[in-house]
Design a protein around this motif. Sequence first.
Motif, PDB file in Angstrom:
ATOM      1  N   HIS A 126       0.802  -1.219   0.000  1.00  0.00           N
ATOM      2  CA  HIS A 126       0.000   0.000   0.000  1.00  0.00           C
ATOM      3  C   HIS A 126       0.840   1.276   0.000  1.00  0.00           C
ATOM      4  O   HIS A 126       0.312   2.366  -0.186  1.00  0.00           O
ATOM      5  CB  HIS A 126      -0.966   0.008   1.194  1.00  0.00           C
ATOM      6  CG  HIS A 126      -0.288   0.200   2.515  1.00  0.00           C
ATOM      7  ND1 HIS A 126       0.107  -0.862   3.296  1.00  0.00           N
ATOM      8  CD2 HIS A 126       0.059   1.317   3.200  1.00  0.00           C
ATOM      9  CE1 HIS A 126       0.668  -0.405   4.408  1.00  0.00           C
ATOM     10  NE2 HIS A 126       0.652   0.922   4.370  1.00  0.00           N
ATOM     11  N   LEU A 127       2.158   1.143   0.205  1.00  0.00           N
ATOM     12  CA  LEU A 127       3.038   2.317   0.165  1.00  0.00           C
ATOM     13  C   LEU A 127       3.518   2.496  -1.273  1.00  0.00           C
ATOM     14  O   LEU A 127       4.192   1.629  -1.824  1.00  0.00           O
ATOM     15  CB  LEU A 127       4.226   2.113   1.101  1.00  0.00           C
ATOM     16  CG  LEU A 127       5.155   3.317   1.290  1.00  0.00           C
ATOM     17  CD1 LEU A 127       4.407   4.493   1.902  1.00  0.00           C
ATOM     18  CD2 LEU A 127       6.347   2.939   2.164  1.00  0.00           C
ATOM     19  N   SER A 128       3.135   3.596  -1.891  1.00  0.00           N
ATOM     20  CA  SER A 128       3.429   3.815  -3.305  1.00  0.00           C
ATOM     21  C   SER A 128       4.925   3.884  -3.562  1.00  0.00           C
ATOM     22  O   SER A 128       5.721   4.191  -2.676  1.00  0.00           O
ATOM     23  CB  SER A 128       2.767   5.105  -3.792  1.00  0.00           C
ATOM     24  OG  SER A 128       3.366   6.230  -3.182  1.00  0.00           O
ATOM     25  N   ASP A 129       5.312   3.596  -4.808  1.00  0.00           N
ATOM     26  CA  ASP A 129       6.722   3.707  -5.190  1.00  0.00           C
ATOM     27  C   ASP A 129       7.240   5.110  -4.941  1.00  0.00           C
ATOM     28  O   ASP A 129       8.378   5.305  -4.497  1.00  0.00           O
ATOM     29  CB  ASP A 129       6.892   3.365  -6.682  1.00  0.00           C
ATOM     30  CG  ASP A 129       6.713   1.888  -6.976  1.00  0.00           C
ATOM     31  OD1 ASP A 129       6.890   1.073  -6.050  1.00  0.00           O
ATOM     32  OD2 ASP A 129       6.396   1.546  -8.127  1.00  0.00           O
ATOM     33  N   SER A 130       6.416   6.110  -5.240  1.00  0.00           N
ATOM     34  CA  SER A 130       6.820   7.506  -5.100  1.00  0.00           C
ATOM     35  C   SER A 130       7.215   7.825  -3.663  1.00  0.00           C
ATOM     36  O   SER A 130       8.169   8.580  -3.418  1.00  0.00           O
ATOM     37  CB  SER A 130       5.689   8.430  -5.553  1.00  0.00           C
ATOM     38  OG  SER A 130       6.044   9.779  -5.445  1.00  0.00           O
ATOM     39  N   ARG A 131       6.492   7.271  -2.700  1.00  0.00           N
ATOM     40  CA  ARG A 131       6.820   7.511  -1.294  1.00  0.00           C
ATOM     41  C   ARG A 131       7.898   6.552  -0.798  1.00  0.00           C
ATOM     42  O   ARG A 131       8.777   6.948  -0.026  1.00  0.00           O
ATOM     43  CB  ARG A 131       5.560   7.389  -0.445  1.00  0.00           C
ATOM     44  CG  ARG A 131       4.548   8.513  -0.705  1.00  0.00           C
ATOM     45  CD  ARG A 131       3.385   8.459   0.269  1.00  0.00           C
ATOM     46  NE  ARG A 131       2.561   9.652   0.171  1.00  0.00           N
ATOM     47  CZ  ARG A 131       1.470   9.747  -0.573  1.00  0.00           C
ATOM     48  NH1 ARG A 131       1.061   8.686  -1.293  1.00  0.00           N
ATOM     49  NH2 ARG A 131       0.765  10.857  -0.619  1.00  0.00           N
ATOM     50  N   ALA A 132       7.844   5.309  -1.234  1.00  0.00           N
ATOM     51  CA  ALA A 132       8.808   4.313  -0.756  1.00  0.00           C
ATOM     52  C   ALA A 132      10.236   4.676  -1.126  1.00  0.00           C
ATOM     53  O   ALA A 132      11.168   4.465  -0.345  1.00  0.00           O
ATOM     54  CB  ALA A 132       8.454   2.934  -1.313  1.00  0.00           C
ATOM     55  N   CYS A 133      10.429   5.260  -2.309  1.00  0.00           N
ATOM     56  CA  CYS A 133      11.795   5.578  -2.743  1.00  0.00           C
ATOM     57  C   CYS A 133      12.378   6.763  -1.985  1.00  0.00           C
ATOM     58  O   CYS A 133      13.558   7.094  -2.166  1.00  0.00           O
ATOM     59  CB  CYS A 133      11.840   5.831  -4.251  1.00  0.00           C
ATOM     60  SG  CYS A 133      11.206   7.434  -4.781  1.00  0.00           S
ATOM     61  N   GLN A 134      11.590   7.390  -1.112  1.00  0.00           N
ATOM     62  CA  GLN A 134      12.078   8.516  -0.313  1.00  0.00           C
ATOM     63  C   GLN A 134      12.221   8.169   1.176  1.00  0.00           C
ATOM     64  O   GLN A 134      12.422   9.051   2.009  1.00  0.00           O
ATOM     65  CB  GLN A 134      11.124   9.703  -0.455  1.00  0.00           C
ATOM     66  CG  GLN A 134      10.944  10.212  -1.876  1.00  0.00           C
ATOM     67  CD  GLN A 134       9.958  11.366  -1.920  1.00  0.00           C
ATOM     68  OE1 GLN A 134      10.200  12.434  -1.355  1.00  0.00           O
ATOM     69  NE2 GLN A 134       8.822  11.153  -2.578  1.00  0.00           N
ATOM     70  N   LEU A 135      12.149   6.881   1.511  1.00  0.00           N
ATOM     71  CA  LEU A 135      12.182   6.461   2.913  1.00  0.00           C
ATOM     72  C   LEU A 135      13.550   6.613   3.574  1.00  0.00           C
ATOM     73  O   LEU A 135      13.639   6.903   4.765  1.00  0.00           O
ATOM     74  CB  LEU A 135      11.783   4.980   3.026  1.00  0.00           C
ATOM     75  CG  LEU A 135      10.322   4.596   3.194  1.00  0.00           C
ATOM     76  CD1 LEU A 135      10.203   3.092   3.272  1.00  0.00           C
ATOM     77  CD2 LEU A 135       9.739   5.231   4.439  1.00  0.00           C
ATOM     78  N   ALA A 136      14.614   6.416   2.813  1.00  0.00           N
ATOM     79  CA  ALA A 136      15.917   6.153   3.420  1.00  0.00           C
ATOM     80  C   ALA A 136      16.792   7.373   3.640  1.00  0.00           C
ATOM     81  O   ALA A 136      17.913   7.231   4.117  1.00  0.00           O
ATOM     82  CB  ALA A 136      16.688   5.133   2.578  1.00  0.00           C
TER      83      ALA A 136
END
Length: 357
Positions: A126-136
Amino acid sequence: MPQSMRALVAGKVGEPVDVLRLESLPVPTPDVGQALIRVKETPIHASDLHVLRGRYGFFPEFPTVGGHMECVGRIEALGPDTEGLKIGERVVAAAVPAMPGPLQVTGTWQEYLVADTQRLLPVPDHLSDSRACQLAVNPLTALLLVTRELDVQPGEWLLQTAAGSTVGRLVIQLARHLGIRTINVVRRRAAVEEITALGGDEVICTEDEDLLQRVAEIAGPAGVHKATDCVAGDVGARVSQALAPGGEVVIYGALSTHRQTDPAALTIPLQARSVIYETKMVRGFWLNRWFGTTSPADALRALSEVRGLVTDEVLSIPQGQPFPLERFPEAVAFAEAPAHGAKPLFVFEDGRDEGDR
């Protein structure tokens, strides 16, 4: 699986739009303990551009693929005798690379990359790619600054500069969750209402307010003992002055110097009496060094905590602005535009977020 891939490669140090080229490279092969990731989205950070300009804390060997901190993708293949993850699993790759040393500079601005499986974090559907790629990078920086570097306790004041930046906004959200009170420094009067609406307890606008005077008025005789700064220069120095004796400021950026090329201008003019007689501490934090010195297990624990805070909606990561690789000059210009808002992202395949399909 294709034999070749597209990648943004810089052949030498220079302005990103001048030295970057879209090239075809062989798809790498994972070794033991590694995974081949098909990259879906990857951000363009200011630090990525400073690396290419030769103004960052490490200097890659050129030619080099751009991007150095985070991306999201799916595992395409695993190296021999590699366990713990599955082919097809969607993961965030963190610190690719971290520091010169065991982790090689591979870059994230390419369609496929090889990463150590100890640096991969599975992400929920449910976590979009757009948000997931900014996690780290930004959410992790906020978490580490507040809870580890400064160990701010509930009820304490935390003074921070650049409150309207991505990290600044995340610090406000995290502080509200943890019961920490924030004093937020901004440059423009127009930003005050926005920071207050976000949950900042107090806002100081340096456009028409004196930072030292306002901190004293807000915190009273007890003062403020903990602060973060990513501006440096005179603003960083005034934050140190505003702290109570024995206070500590952690500096994690130098926004006031990003366009400087003269090393003599990259300074924080501290007062000797504050350091000597008031025993105030000023030290730095660099996420790259943290990734390079912390254990992989500890790094994954911290990233897992960030993932939980994001999925529980304690921390909000805005959707990014997508760009295909071939539009990199436009993406770089967007990344450096004042108050550009959304984080620019290089996207692969059709550029649509899984979370939006």
